[in-house]
Design a protein around this motif. Structure first.
Motif, PDB file in Angstrom:
ATOM      1  N   VAL A  45       0.837  -1.197   0.000  1.00  0.00           N
ATOM      2  CA  VAL A  45       0.000   0.000   0.000  1.00  0.00           C
ATOM      3  C   VAL A  45       0.876   1.253   0.000  1.00  0.00           C
ATOM      4  N   SER A  46       0.248   2.368  -0.266  1.00  0.00           N
ATOM      5  CA  SER A  46       0.931   3.654  -0.271  1.00  0.00           C
ATOM      6  C   SER A  46       1.364   4.052   1.140  1.00  0.00           C
ATOM      7  N   MET A  56      -1.389   6.162   2.815  1.00  0.00           N
ATOM      8  CA  MET A  56      -2.744   5.643   2.996  1.00  0.00           C
ATOM      9  C   MET A  56      -3.201   5.830   4.444  1.00  0.00           C
ATOM     10  N   THR A  87      -8.793   3.870   5.653  1.00  0.00           N
ATOM     11  CA  THR A  87      -8.833   3.368   4.278  1.00  0.00           C
ATOM     12  C   THR A  87      -8.236   1.969   4.203  1.00  0.00           C
ATOM     13  N   ALA A  88      -7.109   1.762   4.871  1.00  0.00           N
ATOM     14  CA  ALA A  88      -6.457   0.452   4.876  1.00  0.00           C
ATOM     15  C   ALA A  88      -7.359  -0.609   5.482  1.00  0.00           C
TER      16      ALA A  88
END
Length: 253
Positions: free
Chosen positions: A160-161, A164, A168-169
Motif C-alpha cells: 500500500v501507499s 494511505m 482506508t487500509a
C-alpha cells in the motif's frame, strides 16, 4: 516487430538506472511540475537516454513518456502499438533517499501490456518479460524465472501507499481479505507480487498508464493479474482521458 522484447527493454532500463543511481542521495534540486508533483534531473536524464535507445532499437514505434507528457501534453490519439515510459517512478521516494524507485518501460499492443521491464537502481534488481514468462536478475547475476505464490490464508500481504490513511487500509482489508500490509512506493509493488513476496496491491486512487504498464506486463507473465475492482480488464491507450487510469487491483494467484 516481435512481442518478445522484454530482455531488450531490460537492458535499456539498466542503462538508464546506471545513469540515475549516482544522482540518488546527491541533494539534487527538486522542481515542481504543473500538477505540483516533483521532478528531478534524474527523471530528465533518464528519459532522454531511454527515448534515444528506443528510437534506435524500434524506429517508428511511438513513445508516451512521463516527463515529455508533463511538458508538452499527451497525444490526442495513439495507434495500436506504442511504448509507455516512466524514467523514475517513485520520485518522492528517490528524493527522500528511499530505495523503492524504479525505471519502467512497457510495450502496448491493442490495449494490452505485452512486454515490459522494471529496474530498481538502488538494489540492482531487474524484472522483465521473456518467452511468455517473468524473469528477474540482479547486477552481475543470471536471470531466473519468477512466479506468483498461492494466496497464504491468514498471512496475505498487501502493498500500500505510504500515505494511505488507517481507516482506508482497514476498509481495503475487509474488501479484499488480506491480513498484513506493507507500505511501499513505485511499480516495485507489481514486481514483489510477481516474485511471490506479496499478494495484492489495491489502488483506489489516481495513476497514469506509464506508472503501471511495465509492472502490469511482468505480473501478467508471472501468473498474476491486474483488473478493475469489479474484475474488468485494465486497458491502455486511453488518449481521450490523457492516459489516466481508474482504480485497479493487482493480485498474485
Amino acid at each position: 516487430m516481435t512481442r518478445d522484447i522484454g530482455e531488450a527493454l531490460a537492458g535499456v532500463c539498466e542503462e538508464a538506472a546506471a545513469l540515475i543511481l549516482p544522482l540518488w542521495k546527491s541533494e539534487l534540486e527538486v522542481f515542481r511540475k504543473a500538477d505540483e508533483s516533483p521532478v528531478t534531473e534524474a527523471d530528465r536524464r533518464g528519459e532522454a537516454l531511454i527515448l534515444e535507445r528506443l528510437n534506435a532499437l524500434f524506429p517508428g514505434v511511438p513513445v508516451v513518456s512521463e516527463e515529455d507528457a508533463s511538458e508538452f501534453g499527451t497525444p490526442d490519439a495513439i495507434g495500436p502499438r506504442f511504448f509507455l515510459v516512466d524514467p523514475v517512478d517513485g520520485t518522492k521516494a528517490f528524493v527522500r533517499g528511499d530505495p523503492n524507485f524504479t525505471v519502467n518501460i512497457g510495450y502496448i499492443e491493442n490495449g494490452r501490456p505485452v512486454a515490459g521491464a522494471v529496474c530498481a537502481p538502488a538494489t540492482g534488481e531487474t524484472w522483465f518479460t521473456a518467452g511468455g514468462k517473468a524473469m528477474k536478475r540482479t547486477v552481475g547475476g543470471t536471470a531466473a524465472q519468477i512466479a506468483v505464490r498461492a494466496w497464504p490464508a491468514g498471512a496475505a500481504v498487501a502493498l500500500v501507499s505510504h500515505t494511505m490513511k488507517e481507516e482506508t487500509a482497514v476498509k481495503l482489508a475487509e474488501q479484499y481479505g488480506f491480513d498484513l500490509r506493507e507500505p511501499m512506493d513505485s511499480s516495485i509493488k507489481f514486481c514483489r507480487i510477481a516474485e511471490g513476496a506479496a499478494d495484492i496491491y489495491p489502488r483506489h486512487g489516481p495513476t497514469m498508464e506509464w506508472d503501471i504498464a511495465a509492472g502490469h506486463a511482468v505480473l501478467d507473465a508471472a501468473g498474476g493479474q491486474v483488473t478493475t475492482p469489479d474484475g474488468a480488464e485494465v486497458v491502455y491507450g486511453k488518449a481521450a482521458e490523457d492516459f489516466r487510469n481508474g482504480w485497479f487491483v493487482a493480485r498474485g494467484a
